[in-house]
Design a protein around this motif. Sequence first.
Motif, PDB file in Angstrom:
ATOM      1  N   GLY A  86      36.061  35.245  21.433  1.00  0.00           N
ATOM      2  CA  GLY A  86      36.956  35.022  20.305  1.00  0.00           C
ATOM      3  C   GLY A  86      38.323  35.650  20.425  1.00  0.00           C
ATOM      4  O   GLY A  86      38.970  35.908  19.409  1.00  0.00           O
ATOM      5  N   LEU A  87      38.802  35.878  21.651  1.00  0.00           N
ATOM      6  CA  LEU A  87      40.127  36.447  21.859  1.00  0.00           C
ATOM      7  C   LEU A  87      41.009  35.451  22.615  1.00  0.00           C
ATOM      8  O   LEU A  87      40.513  34.587  23.350  1.00  0.00           O
ATOM      9  CB  LEU A  87      40.042  37.757  22.648  1.00  0.00           C
ATOM     10  CG  LEU A  87      39.322  38.921  21.966  1.00  0.00           C
ATOM     11  CD1 LEU A  87      39.232  40.114  22.915  1.00  0.00           C
ATOM     12  CD2 LEU A  87      40.013  39.331  20.675  1.00  0.00           C
ATOM     13  N   ASP A  88      42.315  35.587  22.438  1.00  0.00           N
ATOM     14  CA  ASP A  88      43.286  34.727  23.109  1.00  0.00           C
ATOM     15  C   ASP A  88      43.358  35.111  24.594  1.00  0.00           C
ATOM     16  O   ASP A  88      43.553  36.285  24.920  1.00  0.00           O
ATOM     17  CB  ASP A  88      44.658  34.902  22.449  1.00  0.00           C
ATOM     18  CG  ASP A  88      45.695  33.918  22.967  1.00  0.00           C
ATOM     19  OD1 ASP A  88      45.506  33.369  24.073  1.00  0.00           O
ATOM     20  OD2 ASP A  88      46.708  33.721  22.271  1.00  0.00           O
ATOM     21  N   PRO A  89      43.217  34.153  25.512  1.00  0.00           N
ATOM     22  CA  PRO A  89      43.317  34.478  26.943  1.00  0.00           C
ATOM     23  C   PRO A  89      44.627  35.162  27.318  1.00  0.00           C
ATOM     24  O   PRO A  89      44.670  35.928  28.296  1.00  0.00           O
ATOM     25  CB  PRO A  89      43.191  33.110  27.618  1.00  0.00           C
ATOM     26  CG  PRO A  89      42.440  32.262  26.647  1.00  0.00           C
ATOM     27  CD  PRO A  89      42.868  32.736  25.286  1.00  0.00           C
ATOM     28  N   ALA A  90      45.699  34.914  26.554  1.00  0.00           N
ATOM     29  CA  ALA A  90      46.983  35.551  26.852  1.00  0.00           C
ATOM     30  C   ALA A  90      46.916  37.069  26.684  1.00  0.00           C
ATOM     31  O   ALA A  90      47.782  37.799  27.194  1.00  0.00           O
ATOM     32  CB  ALA A  90      48.075  34.974  25.963  1.00  0.00           C
TER      33      ALA A  90
ATOM     34  N   VAL B 256      43.595  44.838  30.264  1.00  0.00           N
ATOM     35  CA  VAL B 256      42.227  44.443  29.915  1.00  0.00           C
ATOM     36  C   VAL B 256      41.714  43.329  30.823  1.00  0.00           C
ATOM     37  O   VAL B 256      40.516  43.258  31.122  1.00  0.00           O
ATOM     38  CB  VAL B 256      42.123  44.046  28.432  1.00  0.00           C
ATOM     39  CG1 VAL B 256      42.476  45.217  27.529  1.00  0.00           C
ATOM     40  CG2 VAL B 256      42.993  42.848  28.105  1.00  0.00           C
ATOM     41  N   GLY B 257      42.602  42.461  31.291  1.00  0.00           N
ATOM     42  CA  GLY B 257      42.172  41.424  32.223  1.00  0.00           C
ATOM     43  C   GLY B 257      41.637  42.018  33.508  1.00  0.00           C
ATOM     44  O   GLY B 257      40.611  41.566  34.051  1.00  0.00           O
ATOM     45  N   GLU B 258      42.301  43.069  34.000  1.00  0.00           N
ATOM     46  CA  GLU B 258      41.836  43.746  35.206  1.00  0.00           C
ATOM     47  C   GLU B 258      40.505  44.456  34.952  1.00  0.00           C
ATOM     48  O   GLU B 258      39.625  44.480  35.813  1.00  0.00           O
ATOM     49  CB  GLU B 258      42.885  44.744  35.676  1.00  0.00           C
ATOM     50  CG  GLU B 258      44.212  44.118  36.088  1.00  0.00           C
ATOM     51  CD  GLU B 258      45.299  45.162  36.308  1.00  0.00           C
ATOM     52  OE1 GLU B 258      45.181  46.256  35.706  1.00  0.00           O
ATOM     53  OE2 GLU B 258      46.239  44.898  37.067  1.00  0.00           O
TER      54      GLU B 258
END
Length: 595
Positions: free
Chosen positions: A431-435, A400-402
């Motif tokens: 509202g989501l954790d960056p990890a 999802v980061g990509e």
Amino acid sequence: MSLLSVLNLTTQFRTPQGWRSVVEDVSFDVAAGQTLAVVGESGSGKSVTALSVMGLLPEGLARASGSIRFEDKELLTLPERQMERIRGNDIAMIFQEPMTSLNPVLSVGRQIAEPLVRHHGLSRRAAMAEAMRLMDRVRIPAAARRASEYPHEMSGGMLQRVMIATALACAPRLLIADEPTTALDVTIQAQILELIKELQDEDGMGVLFITHDMGVVAEIAERTVVMYRSKLLEAGATEHVFAAPRTDYTRRLLAAAPRLGDLGGSPLPRPYPEEGASLPPAIDTVRRNAPPLLEVRDLVTRFDLRRGLLGRVHARVHAVQKVSFDVYPGETLALVGESGCGKSTTGRSVLRLTEPTSGSIRFAGQDLRSLPRAALVRERQAMQMIFQDPFSSLNPRMRVGEAIAEPMIVHGVLKREEAPVEVARLLTRVGLDPAMADRWPHEFSGGQRQRISIARALGLKPRLIVADESVSALDVTIKAQVVNLMMELQADLGLSYLFISHDMAVVERISHRVAVMLSGEIVEIGPRARIFADPQHPYTRHLLSAVPEPDPARRLTRRVIEATELKSPIRLPDFVPPVRSYAEVAPGHLVLQGA
């Protein structure tokens, strides 16, 4: 005596880590002539409970224990040959998605007739005659003609009626309805609910109705069971569950259920209140003293239908016809209407994802229709789209980061080495954790995936977002969270939304103005408070009257909902649409004349 008695049901699925319980120690009864609603969010175990009752669990991959008694038979120990005689005959099931439940290569009449041939031994001719009678009974117009149609030729509402007719073919004693109205337009949903009530009154069958919509529960169920994370949290008479919920989760479900009229005559939208909090302040971000951000004039979108070796145009689909509207900076304009009315095509045409046939589209003063492809791609940085199904709009092979970083890198907004910091900021913003950036799309819930889609859209710093049914498929509590997030982002960033939906209760909550579409045309447009308090067009009144309300007292009422489909948008090539005019019944409130 109970028609169906479920006692201490536990259903487990095999995983690489061992057996995992997805239904745990659940008990309930369904009496003849009674409707029991099983409610809860996706993943709570509702559908698996129904599949356990039907004996449709995957062999070797699932196991059920406890007791499921239907009349005097214990279903869990019943041999498969005997279960086949009960399934579809004494117990029938309506599935959530009719298009995937029906055989695409068989006519609908033949599929309705099939259980009659199998269970009652009728001849093909007699079974088809009974199938047409059943189609009449579930209010399918022109049943004799439509029995020969295939599933792809019918609308979603009519397909669900076909599923109901198939389920009712053998006059079952128990009907299990698994989210039968979740994906349907509000008018079609009202028709289906009224139909189930009528058939229950006539035949005295029991109904196990699975849903996450508390408005539907209030309208149809005498008793309610609330499930959460595989367990039964609460059970009782529906009016008692609504009046005095015993668990925090039930209270959250009820609080998140939208009600028409919640905002009174307020001209401004308001977020959903958090549990225990007072009503949030209204959101006023509209800059009406500024020129419109988006100006659409006389937008027409048609699709050619071709046939023959030479591919001659024999007809055209008139999807959007002479549509005009403005969207101001910081404003939410809602486009509402049933499936097939042209609202999604309008949204795609505005962004030129679908090429319009004619008309004018100006964004921030720029004529989008005159732009070459390269210039349009650059302009689209300020115009983003959020789709209804976030899973299908995310690449399953991309973390999802990509997925969030990709459009920013492609458009040159940032360099690849700068992406992780910006992705972390965007995930935090929604509202989501960056990890979570290193996870795959399948590891997220539907609500989380929609937040990821919003984060991806925000990466290009848009001024306009087209949200196409962006919360329609979400559970009620997740829907409230996503709507609140969109309104918070609008307040902070001054975003404008073209919010496309058929959910009138959500539209009332989020919009500043509303445009109602029917058969490719806007039939009424005006301030949100005016549209909901004083609808002028018959179709607008029809939409509003069909909205289910979370009030158990409505269960005893019977509404007359006309079983109609939208007119076909297919016209001959030489068809010339009639000239339309609008009457202004109040400042900014326009109603189409002669339609």
